[in-house]
Scaffold this motif. Structure first.
Motif, PDB file in Angstrom:
ATOM      1  N   SER A 294       0.842  -1.193   0.000  1.00  0.00           N
ATOM      2  CA  SER A 294       0.000   0.000   0.000  1.00  0.00           C
ATOM      3  C   SER A 294       0.880   1.247   0.000  1.00  0.00           C
ATOM      4  CB  SER A 294      -0.902   0.019   1.231  1.00  0.00           C
ATOM      5  OG  SER A 294      -0.163   0.336   2.389  1.00  0.00           O
ATOM      6  N   SER A 295       0.388   2.307  -0.607  1.00  0.00           N
ATOM      7  CA  SER A 295       1.128   3.570  -0.599  1.00  0.00           C
ATOM      8  C   SER A 295       1.285   4.083   0.831  1.00  0.00           C
ATOM      9  CB  SER A 295       0.411   4.610  -1.456  1.00  0.00           C
ATOM     10  OG  SER A 295      -0.904   4.840  -0.994  1.00  0.00           O
ATOM     11  N   ARG A 296       0.334   3.738   1.696  1.00  0.00           N
ATOM     12  CA  ARG A 296       0.385   4.211   3.081  1.00  0.00           C
ATOM     13  C   ARG A 296       1.584   3.623   3.824  1.00  0.00           C
ATOM     14  NH1 ARG A 296      -5.145   4.653   6.486  1.00  0.00           N
ATOM     15  NH2 ARG A 296      -5.536   6.136   4.790  1.00  0.00           N
ATOM     16  N   CYS A 297       2.014   2.413   3.463  1.00  0.00           N
ATOM     17  CA  CYS A 297       3.213   1.831   4.081  1.00  0.00           C
ATOM     18  C   CYS A 297       4.442   2.683   3.775  1.00  0.00           C
ATOM     19  CB  CYS A 297       3.443   0.407   3.558  1.00  0.00           C
ATOM     20  SG  CYS A 297       2.686  -0.883   4.542  1.00  0.00           S
ATOM     21  N   LEU A 298       4.587   3.072   2.514  1.00  0.00           N
ATOM     22  CA  LEU A 298       5.727   3.901   2.125  1.00  0.00           C
ATOM     23  C   LEU A 298       5.668   5.253   2.830  1.00  0.00           C
ATOM     24  CD1 LEU A 298       5.783   3.193  -1.721  1.00  0.00           C
ATOM     25  CD2 LEU A 298       7.221   2.163   0.037  1.00  0.00           C
ATOM     26  N   VAL A 299       4.478   5.850   2.868  1.00  0.00           N
ATOM     27  CA  VAL A 299       4.326   7.152   3.507  1.00  0.00           C
ATOM     28  C   VAL A 299       4.663   7.066   4.999  1.00  0.00           C
ATOM     29  CG1 VAL A 299       2.637   8.909   4.191  1.00  0.00           C
ATOM     30  CG2 VAL A 299       2.671   8.048   1.842  1.00  0.00           C
ATOM     31  N   HIS A 300       4.254   5.973   5.655  1.00  0.00           N
ATOM     32  CA  HIS A 300       4.521   5.834   7.090  1.00  0.00           C
ATOM     33  C   HIS A 300       6.029   5.849   7.363  1.00  0.00           C
ATOM     34  CE1 HIS A 300       3.074   3.797  11.075  1.00  0.00           C
ATOM     35  NE2 HIS A 300       3.806   4.870  11.284  1.00  0.00           N
ATOM     36  N   PHE A 301       6.799   5.145   6.542  1.00  0.00           N
ATOM     37  CA  PHE A 301       8.251   5.166   6.725  1.00  0.00           C
ATOM     38  C   PHE A 301       8.807   6.569   6.501  1.00  0.00           C
ATOM     39  CE2 PHE A 301       8.312   0.454   6.172  1.00  0.00           C
ATOM     40  CZ  PHE A 301       9.059   0.162   7.294  1.00  0.00           C
ATOM     41  N   LEU A 302       8.312   7.258   5.486  1.00  0.00           N
ATOM     42  CA  LEU A 302       8.766   8.626   5.234  1.00  0.00           C
ATOM     43  C   LEU A 302       8.420   9.529   6.414  1.00  0.00           C
ATOM     44  CD1 LEU A 302       7.802   9.102   1.458  1.00  0.00           C
ATOM     45  CD2 LEU A 302      10.078   8.705   2.417  1.00  0.00           C
ATOM     46  N   GLN A 303       7.244   9.336   6.999  1.00  0.00           N
ATOM     47  CA  GLN A 303       6.856  10.124   8.168  1.00  0.00           C
ATOM     48  C   GLN A 303       7.817   9.904   9.337  1.00  0.00           C
ATOM     49  OE1 GLN A 303       2.832   9.037   9.108  1.00  0.00           O
ATOM     50  NE2 GLN A 303       1.925  10.282   7.483  1.00  0.00           N
ATOM     51  N   VAL A 304       8.193   8.646   9.548  1.00  0.00           N
ATOM     52  CA  VAL A 304       9.138   8.332  10.633  1.00  0.00           C
ATOM     53  C   VAL A 304      10.446   9.085  10.420  1.00  0.00           C
ATOM     54  CG1 VAL A 304      10.575   6.507  11.629  1.00  0.00           C
ATOM     55  CG2 VAL A 304       8.146   6.092  11.218  1.00  0.00           C
ATOM     56  N   GLY A 305      10.920   9.095   9.175  1.00  0.00           N
ATOM     57  CA  GLY A 305      12.147   9.822   8.873  1.00  0.00           C
ATOM     58  C   GLY A 305      11.974  11.325   8.979  1.00  0.00           C
ATOM     59  N   HIS A 306      10.848  11.816   8.522  1.00  0.00           N
ATOM     60  CA  HIS A 306      10.592  13.266   8.484  1.00  0.00           C
ATOM     61  C   HIS A 306      10.392  13.838   9.884  1.00  0.00           C
ATOM     62  CE1 HIS A 306       8.264  16.982   7.340  1.00  0.00           C
ATOM     63  NE2 HIS A 306       9.245  17.020   6.469  1.00  0.00           N
ATOM     64  N   ARG A 307       9.626  13.135  10.720  1.00  0.00           N
ATOM     65  CA  ARG A 307       9.346  13.611  12.080  1.00  0.00           C
ATOM     66  C   ARG A 307      10.433  13.187  13.064  1.00  0.00           C
ATOM     67  NH1 ARG A 307       5.259  11.562  14.652  1.00  0.00           N
ATOM     68  NH2 ARG A 307       4.980  13.420  15.947  1.00  0.00           N
ATOM     69  N   ARG A 308      11.282  12.246  12.639  1.00  0.00           N
ATOM     70  CA  ARG A 308      12.356  11.720  13.484  1.00  0.00           C
ATOM     71  C   ARG A 308      11.821  11.106  14.772  1.00  0.00           C
ATOM     72  NH1 ARG A 308      17.321  13.452  11.589  1.00  0.00           N
ATOM     73  NH2 ARG A 308      18.352  13.113  13.609  1.00  0.00           N
ATOM     74  N   VAL A 309      10.657  10.465  14.633  1.00  0.00           N
ATOM     75  CA  VAL A 309      10.026   9.771  15.756  1.00  0.00           C
ATOM     76  C   VAL A 309       9.429   8.473  15.233  1.00  0.00           C
ATOM     77  CG1 VAL A 309       8.257   9.861  17.554  1.00  0.00           C
ATOM     78  CG2 VAL A 309       9.437  11.961  16.874  1.00  0.00           C
ATOM     79  N   PHE A 310       9.694   7.355  15.928  1.00  0.00           N
ATOM     80  CA  PHE A 310       9.075   6.087  15.560  1.00  0.00           C
ATOM     81  C   PHE A 310       7.689   6.072  16.188  1.00  0.00           C
ATOM     82  CE2 PHE A 310       8.697   1.317  16.203  1.00  0.00           C
ATOM     83  CZ  PHE A 310       8.405   1.067  14.871  1.00  0.00           C
ATOM     84  N   ALA A 311       6.708   6.502  15.401  1.00  0.00           N
ATOM     85  CA  ALA A 311       5.363   6.715  15.921  1.00  0.00           C
ATOM     86  C   ALA A 311       4.333   6.121  14.971  1.00  0.00           C
ATOM     87  CB  ALA A 311       5.106   8.208  16.100  1.00  0.00           C
TER      88      ALA A 311
END
Length: 407
Positions: A293-310
């Motif tokens: 799913s595209s949401r899986c890729l976005v979630h990893f990008l969010q982790v990198g962008h926010r610098r939080v494993f959330a």
């Protein structure tokens, strides 16, 4: 030279997004020959397993939220089950396409009871009790959170039920590890069901990823908006335009290897042409990518962008409704009490050493931390390396034996 490769890789990945948009809107580019859309994937898992002397059983596992997952089983004489969890855009095929040199066949040859699941959305688990992945957008509304929260519990419970074993050994690659951190932190009772989790290329943080990965991380809001605006829900599934183009170009001729490997693949994994030689690379394109799913890729990008494993970030309003907070809650890694062995590599550009160290320092029960001594060892070598049995397996098997009481 490096900067030009990054630019070319970035352009190529943007082309993937454009191709997915073409498919999502029912359009096929006129400049492409119809033959492109007839490229098939390689023989399925059961065919490969039989070829290498281990006929596989197939199981259907239904998750609490209705996804139908396929899991394969290579029966062994050992009473100790070992589950192999694949990474992002991958499938159970990844553990077997190296044949006799693959981890799955090597484990089976040594008598282990091997279980190979497929997470939701890939070629083997593209089903749901109610939703149609080709018609219902809701099918694709998941990220790696749901894989850890729903898929893993259902899969683990099924393996323990079928084998009667009290615990199992888990081996994960890339996202396959991420899911276990989510499992252990959100459903702590499952920590007791895993005697050891061997993390190959542990992915949790993406603070130190180099370009082009860091470039996409910086562009996270833009990438997310592109997926949303263009209605891209499935990425690089077998029947998507982008996957068919990739397979057609990268499996067809010798001259495709320099472009496909050096421009598309190695910038995202680390350069190691010695272990990913041209003939095998062309074989790998028949099996990878397997869809996500595209949401899986976005979630990893969010982790990198926010610098939080959330957890997944749905925006302020969405977060408020779901989490009662404007920001998504971080995963509590202190609750991941299962024994974990972290296997890292200096040439892995997705799972970098500084990020693995950050993860190591937050997990409460790291029983082994190993940096592979081979300097070129990259992200793909854990599953596809030509000589894994020489430079990887000697680190894996002693851990399995130690936690299963084998001398």
């Amino acid at each position: 030279m490096f900067q030009s490769k990054v630019i070319i890789t970035t352009v190529a990945l943007v082309f993937i997004l454009k191709s997915e948009f073409i498919l999502a809107n029912g359009q096929h580019p006129n400049l492409l020959h119809q033959e492109l859309f007839s490229i098939e994937v390689g023989p399925n898992f059961t065919s490969l397993a039989s070829k290498y002397g281990h006929p596989a059983s197939q199981y259907e596992v239904i998750t609490e939220d209705g996804y139908i997952l396929t899991m394969f089983h290579l029966p062994g004489r050992s009473r100790f089950p070992v589950i192999l969890m694949h990474g992002i855009l991958d499938s159970s095929d990844t553990w077997i396409i190296r044949g006799e040199n693959s981890l799955a066949i090597t484990l089976a040859n040594q008598g282990y009871d091997v279980w190979l699941p497929n997470s939701r959305g890939n070629r083997y688990s593209r089903r749901h009790v109610q939703l149609d992945p080709d018609k219902d957008v809701d099918f694709w509304k998941y990220s790696f959170h749901e894989i850890g929260y729903y898929d893993l519990p259902a899969l683990i419970d099924r393996v323990l039920k079928e084998t009667g074993a009290p615990t199992l050994t888990a081996i994960g690659h890339s996202q396959g590890n991420t899911a276990f951190y989510i499992l252990g932190s959100t459903k702590p009772e499952y920590n007791e069901k895993v005697n050891v989790m061997i993390a190959l290329a542990p992915i949790c943080y993406l603070h130190h990823s180099p370009p082009p990965i860091s470039t996409f991380i910086k562009l996270t809001p833009l990438v997310e908006s592109i997926f949303t605006e263009l209605n891209i829900n499935e990425v690089l599934g077998d029947n998507t335009t982008a996957a068919r183009i990739y397979r057609f170009v990268c499996s067809s001729s010798v001259i495709s290897y320099p472009f496909c490997a050096y421009v598309l693949f190695f910038p995202l994994t680390g350069y190691d042409p010695t272990e990913l030689e041209p003939n095998f690379f062309r074989i790998s394109t028949k099996y990878f990518p397997a869809g996500i799913s595209s949401r899986c890729l976005v979630h990893f990008l969010q982790v990198g962008h926010r610098r939080v494993f959330a957890q997944f970030d749905y925006g302020s309003e969405g977060n408020k409704a779901l989490y009662n907070s404007t920001v998504p809650p971080p995963y509590d890694l202190s609750k991941v009490s299962m024994p974990i062995a972290l296997l890292a590599a200096r040439n892995d550009v997705l799972s970098t050493i500084p990020d693995v160290i950050l993860l190591r320092d937050q997990l409460p029960n790291v029983v082994s931390y190993i940096v592979n001594p081979r300097s070129q060892f990259n992200h793909a070598d854990y599953v596809w390396g030509r000589r894994m049995r020489l430079y990887l397996f000697p680190y894996i098997f002693p851990i399995i034996q130690r936690y299963n009481g084998v001398n």
